[in-house]
Design a protein around this motif. Structure first.
Motif, PDB file in Angstrom:
ATOM      1  N   GLY A 149       1.308  -1.713  -0.387  1.00 40.02           N
ATOM      2  CA  GLY A 149       0.017  -0.307  -0.005  1.00 40.02           C
ATOM      3  C   GLY A 149       0.557   1.245  -0.099  1.00 40.02           C
ATOM      4  N   THR A 150       0.702   1.918   1.063  1.00 41.89           N
ATOM      5  CA  THR A 150       0.884   3.324   0.583  1.00 41.89           C
ATOM      6  C   THR A 150       2.210   4.162   1.956  1.00 41.89           C
ATOM      7  OG1 THR A 150      -0.876   4.338   2.315  1.00 41.89           O
ATOM      8  CG2 THR A 150      -0.871   5.224   0.206  1.00 41.89           C
ATOM      9  N   ALA A 151       2.584   2.499   2.613  1.00 40.58           N
ATOM     10  CA  ALA A 151       3.282   2.703   4.147  1.00 40.58           C
ATOM     11  C   ALA A 151       4.395   3.252   3.380  1.00 40.58           C
ATOM     12  CB  ALA A 151       3.882   1.414   4.476  1.00 40.58           C
ATOM     13  N   ALA A 199       8.437  11.208   5.760  1.00 43.29           N
ATOM     14  CA  ALA A 199       8.662  11.283   7.443  1.00 43.29           C
ATOM     15  C   ALA A 199       9.942  11.450   6.713  1.00 43.29           C
ATOM     16  CB  ALA A 199       8.368  10.096   8.073  1.00 43.29           C
ATOM     17  N   ASN A 200      11.226  10.496   6.247  1.00 41.77           N
ATOM     18  CA  ASN A 200      12.244  10.514   6.284  1.00 41.77           C
ATOM     19  C   ASN A 200      13.118  11.708   5.419  1.00 41.77           C
ATOM     20  OD1 ASN A 200      15.076   9.150   6.807  1.00 41.77           O
ATOM     21  ND2 ASN A 200      14.839   9.698   5.023  1.00 41.77           N
ATOM     22  N   ALA A 221      14.596   7.964  12.985  1.00 36.25           N
ATOM     23  CA  ALA A 221      14.195   7.731  12.689  1.00 36.25           C
ATOM     24  C   ALA A 221      13.403   7.494  13.553  1.00 36.25           C
ATOM     25  CB  ALA A 221      15.496   6.360  13.180  1.00 36.25           C
ATOM     26  N   GLU A 222      13.379   7.863  14.701  1.00 34.44           N
ATOM     27  CA  GLU A 222      12.286   7.599  15.440  1.00 34.44           C
ATOM     28  C   GLU A 222      11.140   8.725  14.462  1.00 34.44           C
ATOM     29  OE1 GLU A 222      13.626   9.409  19.352  1.00 34.44           O
ATOM     30  OE2 GLU A 222      14.870   8.294  19.458  1.00 34.44           O
ATOM     31  N   LEU A 223      11.329   9.644  14.259  1.00 37.59           N
ATOM     32  CA  LEU A 223      10.273  10.064  13.172  1.00 37.59           C
ATOM     33  C   LEU A 223       9.437   9.262  12.594  1.00 37.59           C
ATOM     34  CD1 LEU A 223      11.497  13.931  13.221  1.00 37.59           C
ATOM     35  CD2 LEU A 223       9.311  13.169  14.599  1.00 37.59           C
ATOM     36  N   ASN A 224      10.610   8.781  11.586  1.00 40.40           N
ATOM     37  CA  ASN A 224      10.315   7.587  11.213  1.00 40.40           C
ATOM     38  C   ASN A 224       9.071   6.317  11.550  1.00 40.40           C
ATOM     39  OD1 ASN A 224      11.593   9.124   9.222  1.00 40.40           O
ATOM     40  ND2 ASN A 224      13.253   7.479   9.163  1.00 40.40           N
ATOM     41  N   ALA A 225       9.754   6.011  12.507  1.00 38.44           N
ATOM     42  CA  ALA A 225       8.673   4.843  13.265  1.00 38.44           C
ATOM     43  C   ALA A 225       7.873   5.611  13.290  1.00 38.44           C
ATOM     44  CB  ALA A 225       9.399   4.667  14.227  1.00 38.44           C
ATOM     45  N   GLN A 226       7.444   6.739  14.197  1.00 38.56           N
ATOM     46  CA  GLN A 226       6.538   7.242  14.706  1.00 38.56           C
ATOM     47  C   GLN A 226       5.372   7.512  13.875  1.00 38.56           C
ATOM     48  OE1 GLN A 226       7.716  10.509  17.248  1.00 38.56           O
ATOM     49  NE2 GLN A 226       5.371  10.537  18.375  1.00 38.56           N
ATOM     50  N   THR A 227       5.068   7.717  12.864  1.00 39.61           N
ATOM     51  CA  THR A 227       4.735   8.263  11.194  1.00 39.61           C
ATOM     52  C   THR A 227       4.286   7.050  10.597  1.00 39.61           C
ATOM     53  OG1 THR A 227       6.716  10.819  11.134  1.00 39.61           O
ATOM     54  CG2 THR A 227       4.717  10.241   8.714  1.00 39.61           C
ATOM     55  N   MET A 228       5.137   6.436  10.813  1.00 42.42           N
ATOM     56  CA  MET A 228       5.074   4.703   9.581  1.00 42.42           C
ATOM     57  C   MET A 228       3.861   3.999  10.510  1.00 42.42           C
ATOM     58  SD  MET A 228       7.005   2.335   7.506  1.00 42.42           S
ATOM     59  CE  MET A 228       6.917   0.929   8.527  1.00 42.42           C
ATOM     60  N   HIS A 229       3.648   4.566  11.599  1.00 42.64           N
ATOM     61  CA  HIS A 229       2.166   3.707  12.451  1.00 42.64           C
ATOM     62  C   HIS A 229       1.392   4.407  12.960  1.00 42.64           C
ATOM     63  CE1 HIS A 229       6.720   1.062  13.601  1.00 42.64           C
ATOM     64  NE2 HIS A 229       6.257   0.002  12.603  1.00 42.64           N
ATOM     65  N   ALA A 240       2.035  12.410   5.683  1.00 42.90           N
ATOM     66  CA  ALA A 240       3.096  11.712   6.608  1.00 42.90           C
ATOM     67  C   ALA A 240       4.021  13.514   6.853  1.00 42.90           C
ATOM     68  CB  ALA A 240       3.902  11.035   5.665  1.00 42.90           C
ATOM     69  N   ARG A 241       4.094  14.148   5.395  1.00 42.49           N
ATOM     70  CA  ARG A 241       4.960  15.651   6.000  1.00 42.49           C
ATOM     71  C   ARG A 241       4.175  16.319   7.076  1.00 42.49           C
ATOM     72  NH1 ARG A 241       8.649  15.565   1.716  1.00 42.49           N
ATOM     73  NH2 ARG A 241       8.065  14.518   0.042  1.00 42.49           N
ATOM     74  N   ALA A 242       2.646  16.564   6.220  1.00 46.30           N
ATOM     75  CA  ALA A 242       2.379  17.581   8.160  1.00 46.30           C
ATOM     76  C   ALA A 242       1.895  16.261   9.223  1.00 46.30           C
ATOM     77  CB  ALA A 242       1.424  17.223   7.151  1.00 46.30           C
ATOM     78  N   TYR A 243       2.089  15.666   9.422  1.00 45.21           N
ATOM     79  CA  TYR A 243       2.172  14.690  10.324  1.00 45.21           C
ATOM     80  C   TYR A 243       4.089  14.720  11.779  1.00 45.21           C
ATOM     81  CZ  TYR A 243       1.889  11.263  14.109  1.00 45.21           C
ATOM     82  OH  TYR A 243       1.413  10.455  15.066  1.00 45.21           O
TER      83      TYR A 243
END
Ligand code: NDP
Ligand code: MG
Length: 385
Positions: free
Chosen positions: A320-322, A329-330, A348-356, A376-379
C-alpha cells in the motif's frame, strides 16, 4: 553509424548529474544531450548549458527563471521554470533516455510522464520506486519501457543478471558500507553531529543520501527499490555490511551459485552502464588492485541500533502507501537534521512514529500516494512544532 542517443538529465547540478555530464563529455559520438534541469543552482545550470548546448533547460525554482533566461538569451536553448516544466521536457521526441538524478519525492511525477511518453529510464532517483513502485513498474510494463538502475548495488545485480534473465533468482544480497557510524552503539549515536554524519567513508554524494547512508535508511530504501526492479519477495532480499565497498552486490541463483559485481567505488561506471546497456564502453577509470585490498570483509548490519532498516522491511511487507509515508517522513526528518533542528537518532524515531500512526491505503492509485506523502509530511511537521 547509429543515431546518437538523446539524453535528458533531471537534476544535472547534483552529484549524479555532474558525474553523468562527465560520462557524456567522454563519448560525444554516442550521446546527444537534450535536456538539463536544476533545482536552485542557477549558476551551475547556466555554466552547464553554455558548455553542453542542450535543446532545453529547466530551473525548478521559478524565482531564478529570469536570471537563467538572461544568461542564455543569445543561445539556441529553450529556458523553462517550475516543477510542471520537468514533466513537459521529458516528453520531447528528441529524448530517448531520461536519467532521473533529482532527489526525493520530486522525481515521481516527471518519471511517470517520461514512462507514459515511452522513454527509457536510467533511474538514480530511488525514491520514485520506494514511493510508488507498484504504479511505476505496472506503467513501465504497459508502455514497454525499460528501467535501468543507476544505484550501484542495483546496477551490480543487473550486471550479474545479464545473460541470466530466464534463471530464477533465489536471493540477492545488497552490500552496505555501514556508513560513518558503523559499529556505534545506541549510546554513542546520541551525541553524533551533522558534520560527522556528512562524512561518508567511501562515497561523495548529495547531502540527503549521505545522511540516509549514515542512518541505514539508504539501505532500507534500496531494499524496496530492489523488490520492484527485480520482482522479488521480501524474504529474497538480504543486506550485508561490506565496509570496503568493492563488492557492489550479489545474486544467488537456484543452483546455489553466487555472482557478484566488483570494482572501485565510482558512480560513473553504473551511470554509464545504465546509459549504454548492453554495451560496455572503454574507460580510463582507475582499475582495482588486489594488493590495495588484501581483505574484503563482511558483517551483519546492527538492526537494533540502526532501526531504519527494519522500518523499510516493515513498510515493504505492509505494501500500500506504507513505504510512501516512510519516505515522506524520512525526507522531512533528514531536512530537519540538516537544519540542526533534531538529533541524529530522532530521524529514525520520527520515521517509526509517522509510519505507525498513519493509515495504510491498500492498492493505491496516484492520488493516494500524493495524499499519503502530504499527510506524512504534515504529521512530522506537527511533531516538530
Ligand atoms: P544531489 O542533492 O547532489 O542533487 C540533487 C539534484 O536534484 C540537484 O540537481 C538539485 O538541484 C535537484 N533538485 C533537488 N530538489 C529538487 C526539486 N524539488 N525539484 C527538482 N530538482 C530538484 O543528489 P544526488 O545526486 O546525490 O542524488 C540524486 C538521486 O540519486 C537521489 O535519489 C539519490 O538517492 C540517488 N543516488 C545518488 C547516489 C550518489 O552517489 N550521489 C548514488 C545512488 C543513488 P539544485 O542543486 O540545483 O538545487
Ligand atoms: Mg546505493
Amino acid at each position: 553509424m547509429q543515431a546518437k542517443k538523446g539524453i535528458a538529465i533531471l537534476g544535472s547540478t547534483g552529484s549524479i548529474g555532474t558525474q553523468a555530464l562527465e560520462v557524456l563529455a567522454s563519448y560525444p559520438k554516442y550521446f546527444d544531450l537534450q535536456v538539463l534541469t536544476a533545482g536552485m543552482n542557477a549558476n551551475l545550470l547556466i555554466e552547464q548549458a553554455l558548455k553542453f548546448q542542450p535543446n532545453s533547460v529547466v530551473i525548478t525554482d521559478e524565482s531564478q527563471y529570469q536570471k537563467v533566461k538572461d544568461a542564455l538569451w543569445s543561445e539556441d536553448i529553450h529556458v523553462y521554470a517550475g516543477q510542471e516544466a520537468l514533466c513537459q521536457v521529458v516528453e520531447s521526441t528528441e529524448v530517448h533516455t531520461v536519467l532521473t538524478a533529482l532527489v526525493g519525492y520530486a522525481g515521481l511525477k516527471p518519471t511517470i510522464h517520461a514512462i507514459e511518453a515511452g522513454k527509457t529510464i536510467a533511474l538514480a532517483n530511488k525514491e520514485t520506486l520506494v514511493v510508488a513502485g507498484e504504479l511505476i513498474t505496472q506503467l513501465a510494463k504497459e508502455k514497454g519501457v525499460n528501467i535501468y538502475p543507476v544505484d550501484s548495488e542495483h546496477s551490480a545485480i543487473f550486471q550479474c543478471l545479464v545473460g541470466e534473465f530466464h534463471n530464477p533468482i533465489e536471493k540477492i544480497y545488497l552490500t552496505a558500507s555501514g556508513g560513518p557510524f558503523r559499529g556505534h552503539t545506541h549510546e554513542q549515536l546520541k551525541s553524533v553531529t551533522l558534520e560527522q554524519a556528512l562524512k561518508h567513508p567511501n562515497w561523495s554524494m548529495g547531502a540527503k543520501i549521505t545522511i540516509d547512508s549514515a542512518s541505514l535508511m539508504n539501505k532500507g530504501l534500496e531494499v524496496i527499490e530492489a523488490k520492484w526492479l527485480f520482482g522479488l519477495a521480501p524474504e529474497q532480499i538480504d543486506v550485508i555490511v561490506h565496509p570496503q565497498s568493492i563488492v557492489h552486490s550479489l545474486v544467488q541463483f537456484e543452483d546455489g551459485s553466487m555472482k557478484a559485481q566488483m570494482g572501485l567505488p565510482d558512480m560513473k561506471l553504473p551511470i554509464q552502464f545504465a546509459l549504454t546497456y548492453p554495451a560496455r564502453l572503454k574507460t580510463d577509470f582507475p582499475r582495482f588492485n588486489f594488493m590495495d585490498y588484501p581483505q574484503l570483509t563482511f558483517e551483519q548490519p546492527d538492526r537494533n541500533v540502526f532501526k531504519n532498516l527494519d522500518l523499510a522491511f516493515q513498510a515493504m511487507a505492509a505494501k500500500g502507501t506504507a513505504a510512501c509515508a516512510l519516505n515522506a517522513a524520512n525526507e522531512e526528518a533528514v531536512a530537519a537534521f540538516l537544519d540542526k533542528r533534531i538529533s541524529f537518532l530522532e530521524i529514525a524515531e520520527l520515521n517509526a512514529q509517522t509510519m505507525h500512526a498513519l493509515a495504510n491505503t491498500p492498492n493505491p492509485i496516484y492520488e493516494d500516494y500524493v495524499r499519503a506523502d502530504a499527510q506524512a509530511r504534515a504529521y512530522v511537521q506537527e511533531i516538530l512544532k
